[in-house]
Design a protein around this motif. Structure first.
Motif, PDB file in Angstrom:
ATOM      1  N   ASP A 283     -15.307 -37.239  78.226  1.00 15.92           N
ATOM      2  CA  ASP A 283     -16.426 -37.722  77.410  1.00 15.92           C
ATOM      3  C   ASP A 283     -17.055 -36.631  76.555  1.00 15.92           C
ATOM      4  O   ASP A 283     -18.136 -36.797  76.020  1.00 15.92           O
ATOM      5  CB  ASP A 283     -17.482 -38.393  78.308  1.00 15.92           C
ATOM      6  CG  ASP A 283     -18.015 -37.465  79.386  1.00 15.92           C
ATOM      7  OD1 ASP A 283     -17.646 -36.275  79.386  1.00 15.92           O
ATOM      8  OD2 ASP A 283     -18.810 -37.932  80.220  1.00 15.92           O
ATOM      9  N   VAL A 284     -16.386 -35.474  76.453  1.00 18.50           N
ATOM     10  CA  VAL A 284     -16.805 -34.416  75.520  1.00 18.50           C
ATOM     11  C   VAL A 284     -15.548 -33.974  74.764  1.00 18.50           C
ATOM     12  O   VAL A 284     -14.437 -34.284  75.186  1.00 18.50           O
ATOM     13  CB  VAL A 284     -17.457 -33.218  76.269  1.00 18.50           C
ATOM     14  CG1 VAL A 284     -18.842 -33.564  76.779  1.00 18.50           C
ATOM     15  CG2 VAL A 284     -16.572 -32.736  77.422  1.00 18.50           C
TER      16      VAL A 284
ATOM     17  N   GLY B 242     -13.953 -31.260  74.424  1.00 20.65           N
ATOM     18  CA  GLY B 242     -13.092 -30.193  74.927  1.00 20.65           C
ATOM     19  C   GLY B 242     -13.863 -29.363  75.924  1.00 20.65           C
ATOM     20  O   GLY B 242     -14.863 -29.811  76.488  1.00 20.65           O
TER      21      GLY B 242
ATOM     22  N   GLY C 223     -10.647 -40.228  82.190  1.00 22.02           N
ATOM     23  CA  GLY C 223     -11.676 -40.083  83.217  1.00 22.02           C
ATOM     24  C   GLY C 223     -12.549 -41.319  83.310  1.00 22.02           C
ATOM     25  O   GLY C 223     -12.449 -42.250  82.493  1.00 22.02           O
ATOM     26  N   GLY C 224     -13.405 -41.342  84.315  1.00 16.17           N
ATOM     27  CA  GLY C 224     -14.237 -42.504  84.614  1.00 16.17           C
ATOM     28  C   GLY C 224     -15.056 -43.005  83.433  1.00 16.17           C
ATOM     29  O   GLY C 224     -15.155 -44.216  83.197  1.00 16.17           O
ATOM     30  N   SER C 225     -15.628 -42.091  82.653  1.00 17.12           N
ATOM     31  CA  SER C 225     -16.477 -42.533  81.541  1.00 17.12           C
ATOM     32  C   SER C 225     -15.638 -43.164  80.435  1.00 17.12           C
ATOM     33  O   SER C 225     -16.133 -43.977  79.650  1.00 17.12           O
ATOM     34  CB  SER C 225     -17.282 -41.356  81.000  1.00 17.12           C
ATOM     35  OG  SER C 225     -16.416 -40.268  80.799  1.00 17.12           O
TER      36      SER C 225
ATOM     37  N   PHE D 134     -16.287 -26.420  76.476  1.00 15.17           N
ATOM     38  CA  PHE D 134     -17.314 -25.744  75.682  1.00 15.17           C
ATOM     39  C   PHE D 134     -17.760 -24.447  76.358  1.00 15.17           C
ATOM     40  O   PHE D 134     -17.437 -24.200  77.530  1.00 15.17           O
ATOM     41  CB  PHE D 134     -18.514 -26.678  75.493  1.00 15.17           C
ATOM     42  CG  PHE D 134     -18.281 -27.739  74.451  1.00 15.17           C
ATOM     43  CD1 PHE D 134     -18.794 -27.605  73.167  1.00 15.17           C
ATOM     44  CD2 PHE D 134     -17.515 -28.857  74.747  1.00 15.17           C
ATOM     45  CE1 PHE D 134     -18.558 -28.574  72.196  1.00 15.17           C
ATOM     46  CE2 PHE D 134     -17.277 -29.832  73.785  1.00 15.17           C
ATOM     47  CZ  PHE D 134     -17.803 -29.693  72.499  1.00 15.17           C
TER      48      PHE D 134
ATOM     49  N   LYS E 265      -4.540 -38.497  80.716  1.00 19.97           N
ATOM     50  CA  LYS E 265      -5.451 -38.828  81.811  1.00 19.97           C
ATOM     51  C   LYS E 265      -6.762 -39.321  81.221  1.00 19.97           C
ATOM     52  O   LYS E 265      -7.300 -38.698  80.307  1.00 19.97           O
ATOM     53  CB  LYS E 265      -5.701 -37.599  82.685  1.00 19.97           C
ATOM     54  CG  LYS E 265      -6.709 -37.838  83.800  1.00 19.97           C
ATOM     55  CD  LYS E 265      -8.071 -37.226  83.513  1.00 19.97           C
ATOM     56  CE  LYS E 265      -9.123 -37.651  84.512  1.00 19.97           C
ATOM     57  NZ  LYS E 265     -10.409 -36.938  84.325  1.00 19.97           N
TER      58      LYS E 265
ATOM     59  N   ALA F  76     -20.541 -23.822  77.407  1.00 16.37           N
ATOM     60  CA  ALA F  76     -21.431 -24.180  78.517  1.00 16.37           C
ATOM     61  C   ALA F  76     -21.431 -25.702  78.568  1.00 16.37           C
ATOM     62  O   ALA F  76     -20.920 -26.356  77.652  1.00 16.37           O
ATOM     63  CB  ALA F  76     -22.848 -23.659  78.290  1.00 16.37           C
ATOM     64  N   ASP F  77     -21.985 -26.263  79.620  1.00 21.95           N
ATOM     65  CA  ASP F  77     -22.060 -27.723  79.721  1.00 21.95           C
ATOM     66  C   ASP F  77     -22.933 -28.263  78.584  1.00 21.95           C
ATOM     67  O   ASP F  77     -24.117 -27.950  78.515  1.00 21.95           O
ATOM     68  CB  ASP F  77     -22.677 -28.101  81.082  1.00 21.95           C
ATOM     69  CG  ASP F  77     -22.638 -29.606  81.322  1.00 21.95           C
ATOM     70  OD1 ASP F  77     -22.469 -30.373  80.353  1.00 21.95           O
ATOM     71  OD2 ASP F  77     -22.803 -29.998  82.491  1.00 21.95           O
TER      72      ASP F  77
ATOM     73  N   TYR G 185      -8.234 -36.734  78.754  1.00 21.61           N
ATOM     74  CA  TYR G 185      -9.263 -37.358  77.921  1.00 21.61           C
ATOM     75  C   TYR G 185     -10.554 -37.516  78.715  1.00 21.61           C
ATOM     76  O   TYR G 185     -10.559 -38.074  79.815  1.00 21.61           O
ATOM     77  CB  TYR G 185      -8.800 -38.735  77.449  1.00 21.61           C
ATOM     78  CG  TYR G 185      -7.781 -38.678  76.343  1.00 21.61           C
ATOM     79  CD1 TYR G 185      -8.194 -38.560  75.019  1.00 21.61           C
ATOM     80  CD2 TYR G 185      -6.426 -38.726  76.618  1.00 21.61           C
ATOM     81  CE1 TYR G 185      -7.259 -38.498  73.986  1.00 21.61           C
ATOM     82  CE2 TYR G 185      -5.488 -38.664  75.601  1.00 21.61           C
ATOM     83  CZ  TYR G 185      -5.914 -38.558  74.284  1.00 21.61           C
ATOM     84  OH  TYR G 185      -4.994 -38.494  73.267  1.00 21.61           O
TER      85      TYR G 185
ATOM     86  N   ARG H  14     -24.319 -30.878  78.254  1.00 23.51           N
ATOM     87  CA  ARG H  14     -25.500 -31.642  78.713  1.00 23.51           C
ATOM     88  C   ARG H  14     -26.714 -30.759  78.864  1.00 23.51           C
ATOM     89  O   ARG H  14     -27.838 -31.253  78.825  1.00 23.51           O
ATOM     90  CB  ARG H  14     -25.213 -32.304  80.077  1.00 23.51           C
ATOM     91  CG  ARG H  14     -24.330 -33.515  79.952  1.00 23.51           C
ATOM     92  CD  ARG H  14     -24.061 -34.150  81.306  1.00 23.51           C
ATOM     93  NE  ARG H  14     -22.805 -34.867  81.244  1.00 23.51           N
ATOM     94  CZ  ARG H  14     -22.697 -36.160  80.895  1.00 23.51           C
ATOM     95  NH1 ARG H  14     -23.761 -36.874  80.660  1.00 23.51           N
ATOM     96  NH2 ARG H  14     -21.505 -36.724  80.818  1.00 23.51           N
TER      97      ARG H  14
HETATM   98  P1  ADP Z   1     -14.289 -37.350  83.531  1.00 19.29           P
HETATM   99  O1  ADP Z   1     -14.967 -38.557  84.101  1.00 19.29           O
HETATM  100  O2  ADP Z   1     -13.684 -37.618  82.199  1.00 19.29           O
HETATM  101  O3  ADP Z   1     -13.356 -36.691  84.487  1.00 19.29           O
HETATM  102  P2  ADP Z   1     -16.270 -35.318  84.129  1.00 19.29           P
HETATM  103  O4  ADP Z   1     -17.670 -35.823  84.241  1.00 19.29           O
HETATM  104  O5  ADP Z   1     -15.529 -35.017  85.382  1.00 19.29           O
HETATM  105  O6  ADP Z   1     -15.461 -36.332  83.203  1.00 19.29           O
HETATM  106  O7  ADP Z   1     -16.207 -34.012  83.221  1.00 19.29           O
HETATM  107  C1  ADP Z   1     -16.752 -34.009  81.926  1.00 19.29           C
HETATM  108  C2  ADP Z   1     -18.143 -33.400  81.980  1.00 19.29           C
HETATM  109  O8  ADP Z   1     -18.050 -32.032  82.336  1.00 19.29           O
HETATM  110  C3  ADP Z   1     -18.886 -33.380  80.673  1.00 19.29           C
HETATM  111  O9  ADP Z   1     -19.556 -34.596  80.416  1.00 19.29           O
HETATM  112  C4  ADP Z   1     -19.847 -32.216  80.843  1.00 19.29           C
HETATM  113  O10 ADP Z   1     -21.153 -32.636  81.194  1.00 19.29           O
HETATM  114  C5  ADP Z   1     -19.279 -31.432  82.021  1.00 19.29           C
HETATM  115  N1  ADP Z   1     -19.070 -30.002  81.731  1.00 19.29           N
HETATM  116  C6  ADP Z   1     -19.524 -28.981  82.513  1.00 19.29           C
HETATM  117  N2  ADP Z   1     -19.198 -27.816  81.982  1.00 19.29           N
HETATM  118  C7  ADP Z   1     -18.513 -28.069  80.834  1.00 19.29           C
HETATM  119  C8  ADP Z   1     -17.924 -27.230  79.828  1.00 19.29           C
HETATM  120  N3  ADP Z   1     -17.942 -25.899  79.916  1.00 19.29           N
HETATM  121  N4  ADP Z   1     -17.327 -27.841  78.779  1.00 19.29           N
HETATM  122  C9  ADP Z   1     -17.279 -29.181  78.692  1.00 19.29           C
HETATM  123  N5  ADP Z   1     -17.832 -30.017  79.602  1.00 19.29           N
HETATM  124  C10 ADP Z   1     -18.445 -29.475  80.673  1.00 19.29           C
END
Ligand code: ADP
Ligand code: ASP
Ligand code: MG
Length: 427
Positions: A175-176, A178, A9-11, A180, A7, A182-183, A173, A185
């Motif tokens: 933009d981070v 795995g 994601g948008g980014s 984590f 999969k 915490a977020d 797949y 960001r």
């Molecule tokens: P996608 O477009 O790939 O679906 P999302 O924006 O839906 O991506 O999800 C990825 C984002 O989730 C990351 O960029 C991050 O800011 C956020 N996020 C929030 N909590 C977590 C976490 N515990 N671990 C990783 N990412 C997290």
């Protein structure tokens, strides 16, 4: 030869270069000898842009038409990804959710997948094609209408496809790198989890960690699908979501569990207080019946001790901010019937949650969490708990401080920064 479901994601498909990069990655999986089925999200912030367009022509767009509009985002990326793959000399076929056999209930905007009938996907695989499926959408078995699965729903499309096709691997797949602690960001010192159990991931997702859609984790757990969450921008191994908190109990001699899996936050909640509710049997039931009737999901509820002198009490609850106006209108309609004094609405709140299976056996977690918040000057508005989660409502402006304070207090900070955010606007 096995089936790999991926999969993006948008980014990961935000522009032409990103789509070409993803196409190369998909082709690599095919070259390695796999059958490859891919679920794609809309490019970048397309879904938000489409929502803005809808609201520019109508403040309250009909749910059916909104779904028709939003599914267009994923149709654009599925076709472009298929074109980019064909440019690399491999053949790809794109399918809408409906063509791919993603069958849902009839609820527009947050439909549930009830079945996947992947006949067309299987035929395309048998003919040697790479299959690209538009995520986040399906078709209702009852109404035959096109539906969407709710924000972030492409994760769920991928897991549902993996289950229906009995795939060997389901890779999400993003933009981070795995999942984590915490977020990344807001906590650059967040640590990547190598593994996380379904239960902990469910609590993280339900508490606002949008890296995985809540329904996708529920679906994976029910069908015992292991999810590999990883970055499309690096080759690093990500996080495996699998197993139960009960399987890995330390007393059974398996790997020692971390006490805390992570800290999640949610900026999408609001708080309503019903002031001066007569303290009589059935009043709370009436209030929440009315809210259920308009489809509002309640999160936390607090009823304060009634002042004996007045025989009245206040009931405060939290709910998704998007449901706030509907809930206020529904409650206003029963003011005379219930006889409460007034309603207060507050959308300047947020929720911070601490999640970990180790909470079950380690005393003092709550004390440590609350003293970390106190030291950071964060006031706690409401509290709720589950077996493996403690959540608090705080002022919106203090969410980031609260998350960082809890992260540090539970020794989750990494020595070296490994939390990279590769793309996306976090919208
Ligand atoms: P996608 O477009 O790939 O679906 P999302 O924006 O839906 O991506 O999800 C990825 C984002 O989730 C990351 O960029 C991050 O800011 C956020 N996020 C929030 N909590 C977590 C976490 N515990 N671990 C990783 N990412 C997290
Ligand atoms: N495009 C949809 C959204 O932005 C679905 C997804 O990305 O998973 O929510
Ligand atoms: Mg997502």
């Amino acid at each position: 030869m096995g089936i790999v479901v991926q999969k993006y994601g948008g980014s990961s498909v935000a522009d032409a270069d990103a789509i070409k990069r993803v196409a190369r990655r998909i082709v690599e999986a095919k070259k390695a000898g796999n059958d490859v089925v891919v679920a794609v999200s809309a490019m970048g912030d397309t879904t938000d842009d489409l929502l803005d367009k809808a609201h520019a022509v109508s403040p309250l767009p009909p749910a059916r038409e909104l779904d028709m509009l939003l599914t267009a985002g994923e149709r654009i990326s599925m076709a472009l990804v298929a074109m980019a793959i064909s440019d690399l000399g491999y053949s790809a076929r794109s399918f809408t959710g409906s063509q791919a056999g993603v069958i849902t209930d009839a609820v527009h905007g947050k439909a549930k997948i009830i079945d996947v009938t992947p006949g067309r996907i299987e035929s395309a695989i048998a003919e040697g094609h790479i299959v690209i499926v538009a995520g986040f959408q399906g078709v209702s078995a009852d109404t035959k209408e096109i539906t969407t699965l709710g924000r972030g729903g492409t994760d769920t499309t991928a897991v549902a496809l993996a289950a229906a096709l009995r795939a060997d691997v389901c890779e999400i797949y993003t933009d981070v790198d795995g999942v984590f602690t915490a977020d990344p960001r807001i906590v650059p010192a967040a640590r990547k989890l190598d593994r996380v159990t379904y239960e902990e991931m469910l609590e993280l997702a339900a508490s606002g960690a949008k890296v995985l859609h809540l329904r996708c984790v529920e679906y994976a757990r029910r069908n015992d699908i292991a999810i590999h969450v990883r970055s499309s921008f690096s080759q690093l191994h990500g996080t495996i979501v699998a197993g139960s908190i009960d399987d890995s109990a330390p007393e059974e001699g398996t790997m020692e569990q971390a006490i805390i899996a992570g800290v999640a936050h949610d900026r999408s909640e609001a708080k309503i207080t019903v002031v001066g509710v007569p303290d009589k049997v059935g009043e709370a039931a009436r209030i929440f019946e009315v809210l259920a009737g308009v489809g509002v999901n309640i999160d936390m509820v607090v009823q304060n001790v009634s002042a004996a002198a007045t025989g009245r009490t206040d009931i405060t609850f939290t709910l998704p901010r998007a449901d706030g106006q509907g809930a206020m209108a529904a409650l206003a309609r029963i003011q005379d019937e219930v006889g409460y004094d007034k309603l207060l609405f507050d959308d300047r709140v947020g929720k911070v949650s601490l999640i970990g299976a180790g909470m079950r056996s380690h005393p003092g977690i709550t004390a440590n969490f609350f003293s970390a918040l106190a030291s950071a000057g964060v006031n706690i508005g409401m509290i709720s708990t589950s077996e493996i989660r403690i959540s608090v409502i705080v002022d919106e402006g203090q969410i980031d401080d609260a998350v960082r304070a809890a992260h540090t207090a539970f020794d989750l900070d990494a020595d070296e920064v490994e939390a990279v955010v590769y793309g996306g606007t976090g919208r």
